[in-house]
Design an enzyme around this catalytic site. Structure first.
Site, PDB file in Angstrom:
ATOM      1  CE  LYS A   1      -7.227  13.701  -0.114  1.00  0.00           C
ATOM      2  NZ  LYS A   1      -7.174  12.481  -0.893  1.00  0.00           N
ATOM      3  NE  ARG A   2      -5.411   9.796   9.862  1.00  0.00           N
ATOM      4  CZ  ARG A   2      -5.054   8.815  10.675  1.00  0.00           C
ATOM      5  NH1 ARG A   2      -5.713   7.672  10.662  1.00  0.00           N
ATOM      6  NH2 ARG A   2      -4.067   8.975  11.525  1.00  0.00           N
TER       7      ARG A   2
ATOM      8  CB  THR B   1     -10.471   4.669  -2.180  1.00  0.00           C
ATOM      9  OG1 THR B   1     -10.186   4.953  -0.797  1.00  0.00           O
ATOM     10  CG2 THR B   1      -9.707   3.441  -2.631  1.00  0.00           C
TER      11      THR B   1
ATOM     12  CE  LYS C   1     -14.130   6.142  -0.084  1.00  0.00           C
ATOM     13  NZ  LYS C   1     -13.519   6.511   1.211  1.00  0.00           N
TER      14      LYS C   1
ATOM     15  CG  HIS D   1      -2.117  -0.864   1.092  1.00  0.00           C
ATOM     16  ND1 HIS D   1      -3.316  -0.443   0.571  1.00  0.00           N
ATOM     17  CD2 HIS D   1      -2.285  -2.163   1.398  1.00  0.00           C
ATOM     18  CE1 HIS D   1      -4.171  -1.447   0.579  1.00  0.00           C
ATOM     19  NE2 HIS D   1      -3.567  -2.507   1.080  1.00  0.00           N
TER      20      HIS D   1
ATOM     21  CE  LYS E   1      -3.643  10.721   2.898  1.00  0.00           C
ATOM     22  NZ  LYS E   1      -4.393  10.051   1.815  1.00  0.00           N
TER      23      LYS E   1
HETATM   24  C1  LIG Z   1     -12.273   6.662   1.525  1.00  0.00           C
HETATM   25  C2  LIG Z   1     -11.864   7.058   2.873  1.00  0.00           C
HETATM   26  C3  LIG Z   1     -10.533   7.382   3.134  1.00  0.00           C
HETATM   27  C4  LIG Z   1      -9.469   7.379   2.074  1.00  0.00           C
HETATM   28  O1  LIG Z   1      -9.409   8.664   1.480  1.00  0.00           O
HETATM   29  P1  LIG Z   1      -8.193   9.094   0.549  1.00  0.00           P
HETATM   30  O2  LIG Z   1      -8.630  10.409   0.011  1.00  0.00           O
HETATM   31  O3  LIG Z   1      -8.107   8.048  -0.516  1.00  0.00           O
HETATM   32  O4  LIG Z   1      -6.996   9.168   1.398  1.00  0.00           O
HETATM   33  C5  LIG Z   1     -10.192   7.752   4.417  1.00  0.00           C
HETATM   34  N1  LIG Z   1     -11.117   7.813   5.400  1.00  0.00           N
HETATM   35  C6  LIG Z   1     -12.407   7.525   5.178  1.00  0.00           C
HETATM   36  C7  LIG Z   1     -13.385   7.629   6.294  1.00  0.00           C
HETATM   37  C8  LIG Z   1     -12.827   7.134   3.910  1.00  0.00           C
HETATM   38  O5  LIG Z   1     -14.117   6.833   3.706  1.00  0.00           O
END
Ligand SMILES: *Cc1c(COP(=O)(O)O)cnc(C)c1O
Length: 830
Positions: free
Chosen positions: A558-559, A666, A670, A367, A564
């Site tokens: 995101k985190r 991911t 979404k 990953h 990022k």
């Molecule tokens: C999809 C998701 C992530 C991943 O987000 P990235 O933008 O790909 O880092 C992190 N936390 C939650 C709650 C998510 O649903």
């Protein structure tokens, strides 16, 4: 005689409103023992959950029988994390009983929406990696694939985030406080797991050495099962989570000394193993308890898998024909040594046979390429906690290096690089090397990431065994992330092109033609606006900021991590603010910039970034010159449930990591699926998203991977950009001059220093291109017809990013499993 073993004793429950109402009342009174007169909303939640659960359990039993009777090959997905979220609405939609249940509750005067909000998120994960695991489970069940999850039943999941005075405060996540109606404890299915102790060696008559691991401490792993219902309904698969329990003889030595309290303290100690999820994303914890968690769930899972294999009547040498095991990152990589140990020490197999079985059974998903995230364990620690495994790892390494030496004679450097042991400094075990050597396939999670694995991190291994490396691009489940999270858009799509896309996202493609239809575009804008209103209400309540739903909703969720680049987004916010103050913002559209995400509690810089975001938000949101032209909001406590509120309301999706750092992402999928346009770098799956939606329907900017690499090689100087770009310099000067923290000089000095002196992630190098591209975003947003055409095209062209495509690729390229749908158990839908 009533043959309880025969299928005819199972009678699927009716799914009409009346039957559901009877079940709910029955569960409230007969399972929970609550008088409906005094029942709280939470009592009703648990009663509904039990009524829904009743409708899964027969399918669950039949799913297992079906796999067993067909002798189907199964896949076991081993993951330290499953970021699931809530279960109720998901189960009702997947079972097709949403409307009937809502009506049944309404007849009791209860509102399903309100009740469902009371359920705690199962937040047993940090972010993308754990959410991928949850999406994969949904897909396996939906596609009727024999696939099961194994993980840890953390008593405390991902911490809850409070923002107080702009600062992140962590609170324990007490998600089990009111009990978990979905889980079925299985105290009869314990497995012992040993730690510490020592080795003894026996010699057989033929001189062969046999090793035994003795003494030490034994902790029991107790299974909790969670049924995973597929959509349609599909099969109901199982997620088995392990909790640590003291072994029954834990107390002996203490009791013998009359120390009752000491004995109970000892019990608490061993049960700490499954107490809490490590809140680190993209960095390794390196703590003894973490290693024990990893081994604990791997050992219990492998014992469980071998036990089932034996019960099915198969020989161990046939294991790879019946079982595939996927390692989600290196967290379960100790499985390589543990499976060898179980086969050799507990089952008397010789090394070569055990090795063949191990490699043919295991596969590994990588990953990340980031050095601070690659797991290594000190040899000293591994020797103390898992002495037999350390010995097996040495043996694997010895044999592997001999092979390599044979094939590449004289290349000492190669041996040093691929060794399972890092000999530089204090010796450490490289878990990624163990996973690659001990498995039949290693996959990356997006095309670029897999290419970088082959060319950088694993280039030596790729030279030695190229056939092991494959790509499986991530995906997301359209059930949760579109159908459930965005019911209005789902309804609109179903109205125009049917509902086939929910189980087969390729079928969403015909929506593209409708992007040319002005009425459809208007409909789409209405749905988006309603979602933005809902989010605006949420923001007003949770963050105390009022925003206009007509503004462009620009989200980075995101985190929080330097790679990022939340700070790059924030530099854009400050630049917009300056333009407004200068009276130069006439060509800017009103924007609401939303951030959400958690920082690892020990990641000082990430917490500092949260604080700066909140400080900037405070100034911008309260400056009367700005008004509604710009708002900046940090939404606290990001998690799956909050994601389902934000994502359907987003206009613009920020995917701006430094090229080469985000394995896949991911969140990007979404958001695009929900009709947000992406502004992003050529990183991770953004590249494949561009290929699908078309370069005209996405905003791409910034340095490419090779350019990033070249800059860093050439001695990158961030101050050059500071000197040459006055608007950038002004933003940095404002942060440094305490413009955003007048009451505490130098509060944000560390951020400015890090950007000006190192800027490891090249924010300053990408700043100008980012701002220019954001100006293009503004221009397009002024043309609502053009914008909504592109937004609809994004939704319509996301078919490839369904997790179902991902899972089919794993199933055919790596696992060798096939669908087995449960027949004869179709529930009667109302
Ligand atoms: C999809 C998701 C992530 C991943 O987000 P990235 O933008 O790909 O880092 C992190 N936390 C939650 C709650 C998510 O649903």
């Amino acid at each position: 005689m009533n043959d309880i073993l025969h299928e005819s004793v199972f009678t699927p429950l009716e799914n009409d409103c009346k039957a559901l109402g009877d079940s709910i009342r029955g569960r409230l009174i007969h399972s929970l023992g609550k008088d409906p007169r005094i029942a709280t909303e939470r009592d009703w939640l648990h009663a509904v959950a039990l009524a829904v659960r009743e409708r899964m359990l027969e399918r669950w039993i039949f799913t297992r029988r079906g796999y067993q009777d067909a002798s189907a090959k199964r896949v076991y997905y081993l993951s330290m994390e499953f970021l699931i979220g809530r279960g109720l609405i998901n189960a009702m939609l997947n079972l097709g009983i949403y409307d009937a249940t809502r009506e049944a509750l309404a007849e009791f005067g209860m509102d399903l929406g309100e009740i469902a909000e009371l359920e705690a998120d199962a937040a047993l994960g940090n972010g993308g990696l754990g959410r991928l695991a949850a999406c994969i489970l949904d897909s396996l069940a939906t596609q009727c694939l024999p696939g099961f999850g194994y993980g840890i039943r953390y008593e405390y999941g991902m911490f809850a985030q409070e923002i107080r005075d702009g600062i992140q405060i962590e609170h324990p996540d007490t998600w089990l406080r009111y009990g978990n109606p979905w889980e079925l404890p299985r105290p009869e299915g314990l497995h012992p797991v040993r730690f510490y102790g020592h080795l003894i060696t026996h010699y057989r008559a033929n001189g062969e050495a046999q090793h035994f691991w003795e003494d030490g401490e034994t902790v029991m792993a107790m299974p909790y099962d969670l049924p995973i219902p597929g959509y349609g309904p599909g099969n109901v698969n199982n997620l088995r989570l392990w909790a640590a329990k003291a072994s029954r003889d834990f107390e002996l030595e203490y009791f013998n000394e009359g120390d009752y309290i000491g004995a109970v303290e000892q019990k608490n100690q061993s049960e700490n193993i499954s107490r809490v999820l490590y809140p680190n994303d993209a960095s390794q914890a390196g703590r003894e308890l973490r290693l024990k968690q990893e081994y604990f769930f791997v050992s219990a899972s492998l014992q469980d898998i071998l036990g089932r294999h034996r019960e099915d009547g198969h020989t161990l040498s046939a294991l790879p024909n019946h079982v595939a095991i996927q390692l989600n990152d290196t967290h379960p990589a100790i499985a390589v040594a543990e499976l060898m140990r179980l086969l050799m020490d507990d089952n008397d197999l010789p090394w070569n046979a055990a090795w063949r079985i191990t490699v043919k059974t295991l596969a590994y998903t990588n990953h990340t390429l980031m050095p601070e995230a690659l797991e290594t364990w000190p040899v000293e620690l591994m020797t103390r906690v898992l002495p037999r495994h350390m010995q097996i790892i040495y043996d694997i390494n010895h044999r592997f290096l001999n092979d390599v030496r044979h094939r590449f004679p004289g290349d000492q450097e190669l041996l040093r690089r691929v060794s399972l042991i890092d000999e530089a400094g204090a010796r450490r075990v490289r878990m990624a090397h163990l996973a690659v050597v001990g498995s039949h396939h290693t996959n990356g999670v997006a095309a670029l990431h897999s290419e970088l694995l082959r060319n950088t991190l694993f280039s030596d291994f790729y030279r030695i065994m190229p056939e092991r490396f494959v790509n499986v691009t991530n995906g997301v489940t359209p059930r949760l992330w579109l159908h459930q999270a965005n019911p209005d858009l789902s309804r609109m799509i179903c109205k125009h092109i049917g509902d086939g896309w929910i189980r087969d996202l390729d079928q969403i493609a015909p929506l593209a033609a409708l992007a040319e239809n002005a009425e459809v575009r208007a409909e789409f804008r209405q749905v988006k606006l309603a979602n933005k209103r809902r989010l605006a209400d949420y923001i007003a309540a949770e963050a105390g900021v009022r925003v206009k739903p007509e503004a462009l909703f620009d989200v980075q969720i995101k985190r929080i991590h330097e790679y990022k680049r939340q700070l790059l987004k924030l530099l854009h916010v400050i630049s917009l603010y300056n333009r407004i103050r200068d009276g130069q913002a006439d060509d800017c559209v009103p924007r609401v910039v939303l951030f959400a995400g958690k920082a690892a509690p020990a990641y000082i810089m990430a917490k500092q970034i949260i604080r700066l975001i909140n400080d900037v938000a405070d100034v911008v949101n309260n400056d009367p010159i700005v008004g509604d032209r710009l708002k900046c909001v940090f939404v606290p406590n990001y998690g799956v449930s909050i994601a389902t509120i934000i994502i359907p309301a987003a206009d613009l999706s920020e995917q701006i990591s430094t090229a080469g750092t985000e394995a896949s992402g991911t969140g990007n999928m979404k958001l695009a699926l929900n009709g947000a346009l992406t502004i992003g770098t050529l990183d991770g799956a953004n590249i494949e998203i561009r290929d699908e939606v078309g370069a005209d329907n996405i905003f791409i900017f910034g340095l490419h991977t090779d350019e990033v690499e070249a800059r860093q090689q050439a001695g990158y100087d961030p101050r050059k950009h500071y000197r040459e770009n006055p608007s950038l310099a002004r933003c940095l000067d404002m942060i440094a001059s305490d413009f955003f923290a007048p009451d505490e000089p130098h509060r944000h000095q560390a951020i400015v220093d890090s950007l000006l002196h190192e800027d490891r992630y090249l924010l300053l190098a990408d700043y100008a291109a980012y701002i220019e591209t954001q100006n293009e975003v503004d221009r397009l947003y002024r043309e609502p017809e053009d914008w909504s055409r592109k937004a609809i095209l994004n939704t319509a062209r996301m078919g490839r990013f369904s997790i179902d495509r991902t899972v089919r690729e794993y199933a055919s390229q790596i696992w060798g499993i096939e669908p087995r749908s449960v027949k004869g158990q179709e529930p009667k839908n109302a």
